[in-house]
Design a protein around this motif. Structure first.
Motif, PDB file in Angstrom:
ATOM      1  N   GLY A 236       0.761  -8.149 -17.437  1.00  0.00           N
ATOM      2  CA  GLY A 236       0.960  -7.616 -16.094  1.00  0.00           C
ATOM      3  C   GLY A 236      -0.317  -7.462 -15.299  1.00  0.00           C
ATOM      4  O   GLY A 236      -0.280  -7.187 -14.110  1.00  0.00           O
ATOM      5  N   TYR A 237      -1.495  -7.653 -15.966  1.00  0.00           N
ATOM      6  CA  TYR A 237      -2.786  -7.470 -15.295  1.00  0.00           C
ATOM      7  C   TYR A 237      -3.699  -8.668 -15.580  1.00  0.00           C
ATOM      8  O   TYR A 237      -4.918  -8.525 -15.662  1.00  0.00           O
ATOM      9  N   GLU A 238      -3.099  -9.866 -15.723  1.00  0.00           N
ATOM     10  CA  GLU A 238      -3.872 -11.034 -16.131  1.00  0.00           C
ATOM     11  C   GLU A 238      -4.950 -11.419 -15.120  1.00  0.00           C
ATOM     12  O   GLU A 238      -5.959 -12.006 -15.485  1.00  0.00           O
ATOM     13  N   GLY A 239      -4.757 -11.120 -13.848  1.00  0.00           N
ATOM     14  CA  GLY A 239      -5.739 -11.512 -12.841  1.00  0.00           C
ATOM     15  C   GLY A 239      -6.855 -10.517 -12.636  1.00  0.00           C
ATOM     16  O   GLY A 239      -7.729 -10.734 -11.786  1.00  0.00           O
ATOM     17  N   THR A 240      -6.864  -9.427 -13.400  1.00  0.00           N
ATOM     18  CA  THR A 240      -7.862  -8.382 -13.196  1.00  0.00           C
ATOM     19  C   THR A 240      -9.205  -8.818 -13.737  1.00  0.00           C
ATOM     20  O   THR A 240      -9.307  -9.337 -14.845  1.00  0.00           O
ATOM     21  N   VAL A 241     -10.274  -8.609 -12.957  1.00  0.00           N
ATOM     22  CA  VAL A 241     -11.638  -8.945 -13.374  1.00  0.00           C
ATOM     23  C   VAL A 241     -12.504  -7.714 -13.237  1.00  0.00           C
ATOM     24  O   VAL A 241     -12.086  -6.687 -12.691  1.00  0.00           O
ATOM     25  N   ALA A 242     -13.730  -7.813 -13.753  1.00  0.00           N
ATOM     26  CA  ALA A 242     -14.658  -6.682 -13.715  1.00  0.00           C
ATOM     27  C   ALA A 242     -15.461  -6.701 -12.430  1.00  0.00           C
ATOM     28  O   ALA A 242     -15.906  -7.753 -11.985  1.00  0.00           O
ATOM     29  N   GLY A 243     -15.636  -5.529 -11.831  1.00  0.00           N
ATOM     30  CA  GLY A 243     -16.548  -5.387 -10.699  1.00  0.00           C
ATOM     31  C   GLY A 243     -15.949  -5.773  -9.370  1.00  0.00           C
ATOM     32  O   GLY A 243     -16.115  -5.074  -8.383  1.00  0.00           O
ATOM     33  N   GLY A 244     -15.225  -6.881  -9.291  1.00  0.00           N
ATOM     34  CA  GLY A 244     -14.728  -7.337  -8.006  1.00  0.00           C
ATOM     35  C   GLY A 244     -13.257  -7.121  -7.795  1.00  0.00           C
ATOM     36  O   GLY A 244     -12.711  -7.496  -6.768  1.00  0.00           O
ATOM     37  N   GLY A 245     -12.567  -6.532  -8.774  1.00  0.00           N
ATOM     38  CA  GLY A 245     -11.137  -6.321  -8.628  1.00  0.00           C
ATOM     39  C   GLY A 245     -10.377  -7.616  -8.790  1.00  0.00           C
ATOM     40  O   GLY A 245     -10.937  -8.702  -8.898  1.00  0.00           O
ATOM     41  N   GLY A 246      -9.083  -7.532  -8.855  1.00  0.00           N
ATOM     42  CA  GLY A 246      -8.243  -8.712  -9.002  1.00  0.00           C
ATOM     43  C   GLY A 246      -7.538  -9.078  -7.723  1.00  0.00           C
ATOM     44  O   GLY A 246      -6.562  -9.812  -7.736  1.00  0.00           O
ATOM     45  N   GLY A 247      -7.996  -8.561  -6.598  1.00  0.00           N
ATOM     46  CA  GLY A 247      -7.323  -8.802  -5.341  1.00  0.00           C
ATOM     47  C   GLY A 247      -6.151  -7.850  -5.179  1.00  0.00           C
ATOM     48  O   GLY A 247      -5.739  -7.161  -6.113  1.00  0.00           O
ATOM     49  N   PHE A 248      -5.610  -7.795  -3.982  1.00  0.00           N
ATOM     50  CA  PHE A 248      -4.484  -6.905  -3.735  1.00  0.00           C
ATOM     51  C   PHE A 248      -3.221  -7.474  -4.373  1.00  0.00           C
ATOM     52  O   PHE A 248      -2.969  -8.676  -4.322  1.00  0.00           O
ATOM     53  N   LEU A 249      -2.447  -6.608  -4.992  1.00  0.00           N
ATOM     54  CA  LEU A 249      -1.262  -7.006  -5.726  1.00  0.00           C
ATOM     55  C   LEU A 249      -0.049  -6.915  -4.821  1.00  0.00           C
ATOM     56  O   LEU A 249       0.227  -5.848  -4.269  1.00  0.00           O
ATOM     57  N   PRO A 250       0.700  -7.997  -4.653  1.00  0.00           N
ATOM     58  CA  PRO A 250       1.891  -7.918  -3.796  1.00  0.00           C
ATOM     59  C   PRO A 250       2.916  -6.986  -4.401  1.00  0.00           C
ATOM     60  O   PRO A 250       3.122  -6.966  -5.624  1.00  0.00           O
ATOM     61  N   PRO A 251       3.583  -6.187  -3.584  1.00  0.00           N
ATOM     62  CA  PRO A 251       4.587  -5.262  -4.115  1.00  0.00           C
ATOM     63  C   PRO A 251       5.824  -6.019  -4.569  1.00  0.00           C
ATOM     64  O   PRO A 251       6.107  -7.124  -4.094  1.00  0.00           O
ATOM     65  N   PRO A 252       6.568  -5.449  -5.530  1.00  0.00           N
ATOM     66  CA  PRO A 252       7.810  -6.105  -5.958  1.00  0.00           C
ATOM     67  C   PRO A 252       8.873  -6.033  -4.871  1.00  0.00           C
ATOM     68  O   PRO A 252       8.806  -5.200  -3.971  1.00  0.00           O
ATOM     69  N   MET A 253       9.829  -6.915  -4.966  1.00  0.00           N
ATOM     70  CA  MET A 253      10.940  -6.886  -4.014  1.00  0.00           C
ATOM     71  C   MET A 253      11.742  -5.615  -4.233  1.00  0.00           C
ATOM     72  O   MET A 253      12.020  -5.233  -5.377  1.00  0.00           O
ATOM     73  N   PRO A 254      12.119  -4.915  -3.161  1.00  0.00           N
ATOM     74  CA  PRO A 254      12.892  -3.673  -3.330  1.00  0.00           C
ATOM     75  C   PRO A 254      14.255  -3.961  -3.947  1.00  0.00           C
ATOM     76  O   PRO A 254      14.882  -4.983  -3.658  1.00  0.00           O
ATOM     77  N   SER A 255      14.704  -3.055  -4.793  1.00  0.00           N
ATOM     78  CA  SER A 255      15.993  -3.213  -5.468  1.00  0.00           C
ATOM     79  C   SER A 255      17.134  -2.583  -4.670  1.00  0.00           C
ATOM     80  O   SER A 255      18.270  -2.572  -5.120  1.00  0.00           O
ATOM     81  N   TYR A 256      16.796  -2.062  -3.483  1.00  0.00           N
ATOM     82  CA  TYR A 256      17.806  -1.417  -2.654  1.00  0.00           C
ATOM     83  C   TYR A 256      17.740  -2.025  -1.256  1.00  0.00           C
ATOM     84  O   TYR A 256      16.716  -2.598  -0.867  1.00  0.00           O
ATOM     85  N   PRO A 257      18.810  -1.942  -0.479  1.00  0.00           N
ATOM     86  CA  PRO A 257      18.780  -2.529   0.875  1.00  0.00           C
ATOM     87  C   PRO A 257      17.710  -1.877   1.748  1.00  0.00           C
ATOM     88  O   PRO A 257      17.559  -0.654   1.753  1.00  0.00           O
ATOM     89  N   VAL A 258      16.960  -2.701   2.454  1.00  0.00           N
ATOM     90  CA  VAL A 258      15.920  -2.197   3.341  1.00  0.00           C
ATOM     91  C   VAL A 258      16.557  -1.645   4.608  1.00  0.00           C
ATOM     92  O   VAL A 258      17.393  -2.314   5.231  1.00  0.00           O
ATOM     93  N   PRO A 259      16.213  -0.411   5.000  1.00  0.00           N
ATOM     94  CA  PRO A 259      16.782   0.141   6.243  1.00  0.00           C
ATOM     95  C   PRO A 259      16.440  -0.746   7.437  1.00  0.00           C
ATOM     96  O   PRO A 259      15.300  -1.191   7.592  1.00  0.00           O
ATOM     97  N   GLN A 260      17.432  -1.021   8.242  1.00  0.00           N
ATOM     98  CA  GLN A 260      17.234  -1.868   9.406  1.00  0.00           C
ATOM     99  C   GLN A 260      16.790  -1.019  10.598  1.00  0.00           C
ATOM    100  O   GLN A 260      17.330   0.070  10.833  1.00  0.00           O
ATOM    101  N   PRO A 261      15.808  -1.493  11.360  1.00  0.00           N
ATOM    102  CA  PRO A 261      15.356  -0.719  12.534  1.00  0.00           C
ATOM    103  C   PRO A 261      16.449  -0.658  13.590  1.00  0.00           C
ATOM    104  O   PRO A 261      17.262  -1.574  13.729  1.00  0.00           O
ATOM    105  N   GLU A 262      16.448   0.429  14.303  1.00  0.00           N
ATOM    106  CA  GLU A 262      17.424   0.629  15.364  1.00  0.00           C
ATOM    107  C   GLU A 262      16.716   0.635  16.715  1.00  0.00           C
ATOM    108  O   GLU A 262      15.637   1.220  16.849  1.00  0.00           O
TER     109      GLU A 262
END
Length: 376
Positions: A35-61
């Protein structure tokens, strides 16, 4: 994040053959953690994309349609008082034009300012190491939680913040890669023998003799005639900064959680002649405010440029910040900023100044009575 991969056994890196003076362990010191294969020392592994939500996303009104609000022009007394205060704040300005000038015309140029704020959470990881002092070692006891499964503190919406969390089940013990003297647990100094380089070999107090006056031994070099190395103090070896002489390192993964309030503004052009940059530091009358998980572009305003700006910025924010972060909340506001152009006459000539914002700020680029001051 990506599904967990199979992890191998912990790898111990042997000490280097020759000491070259690196300050951090090489990449081989760090294991591949599921789960952390891209992690490196000192420079970080870059920003990790969030997982897809498992619930319906509220729609803007869509928000309610807004009436066309106008702010009446300020009074002549308010315009004059603001001008006098402005002139008094300038050391080289005479207050005479502000006090004695005759106001001949006042024109209102109210303008809209649209602001969109997108509050996001982003996560990144990097390998870290500390000298080993008996801290718990928990790697491979069980799989570590995913980077987006680790609980973080509750953020305050629309306020930048950061939290650093040690990832559970990633701490392992490693042998320091630097070459130590196993008897003293110290590193050889680059000077080699505890003395300075040849360019500064001789003690400058005794000029290399070891004595100052007759048989008085030189206190600076202790009678050696040579200056000690400032790094190892003449010992020829020094404590390792990486492991602090422990020869072992605890390596682990740090998770950095950042909350960022990303803001964009759009100010409608107005034909008064006042530079738009002046409006960035003042407030206006709030006409509209909408806060949702994701907002809907504003509708119903008579100024189509604000509607178009809202549609463009909402689309840009949602496309941009959904890639590598999680949107937690959005807020959009519309302000009406009062701008009054004041024309006045002083000594037979016509001049102009502007009063703008709820703070009654003044801009007068061609003030007619200035002088050059010299500070003695």
């Amino acid at each position: 994040y990506l599904p967990a991969a199979e992890g191998g056994a912990a790898m111990f890196a042997p000490p280097a053959e020759d000491f070259q003076g690196p300050s951090a362990p090489p990449a081989s010191m760090f294991d591949s953690v599921p789960g952390y294969e891209g992690t490196v020392a000192g420079g970080g592994g870059g920003f990790l994309p969030p997982p897809m939500p498992s619930y319906p996303v509220p729609q803007p009104e869509p928000g309610p349609h807004q009436p066309h609000w106008n702010i009446p022009s300020i009074s002549e007394d308010t315009a004059r008082d603001a001008f006098v205060l402005f002139a008094s704040s300038k050391c080289c300005y005479s207050a005479a034009p502000a006090k004695d000038g005759v106001i001949t015309r006042m024109d209102a140029f109210n303008t809209y300012r649209y602001r969109l704020e997108t509050f996001t959470e982003s996560r990144s990881t990097e390998w870290k190491h500390d000298p080993y002092h008996g801290q718990p070692v928990d790697a491979f006891a069980q799989p570590p939680p995913g980077p987006w499964d680790i609980p973080a503190k509750s953020p305050t919406f629309f306020v930048d913040d950061k939290q650093v969390i040690k990832v559970p089940n990633t701490s392992s013990l490693k042998v320091n890669h630097l070459k130590h003297d196993w008897r003293t647990k110290k590193l050889p100094c680059l000077c080699g023998n505890g003395e300075k380089t040849l360019q500064k070999l001789f003690c400058w107090v005794c000029n290399g003799s070891g004595f100052r006056h007759g048989d008085d031994r030189c206190d600076r070099c202790s009678g050696r005639g040579r200056e000690n190395c400032s790094q190892c103090h003449g010992q020829g070896s020094k404590q390792c900064d990486t492991c602090q002489g422990k020869q072992q390192l605890l390596v682990y993964i740090n998770l950095t959680v950042k909350w960022t309030n990303n803001t964009d503004n759009y100010v409608v052009e107005q034909s008064s002649g006042l530079q738009l940059d002046n409006l960035s530091n003042v407030s206006g009358k709030e006409l509209f405010k909408d806060t949702q998980y994701m907002v809907y572009p504003v509708t119903g305003l008579p100024d189509v440029t604000v509607v178009n700006a809202s549609q463009r910025l909402v689309r840009e924010h949602q496309n941009k910040f959904c890639q590598n972060s999680r949107i937690l909340q959005q807020r959009q506001t519309i302000e009406l900023i009062p701008v009054t152009k004041v024309t006045y006459s002083w000594k037979g000539k016509s001049h102009v100044y502007f009063v703008y914002g709820n703070e009654f700020r003044v801009s007068a680029d061609n003030y007619p009575a200035t002088c050059c001051c010299t500070v003695m």
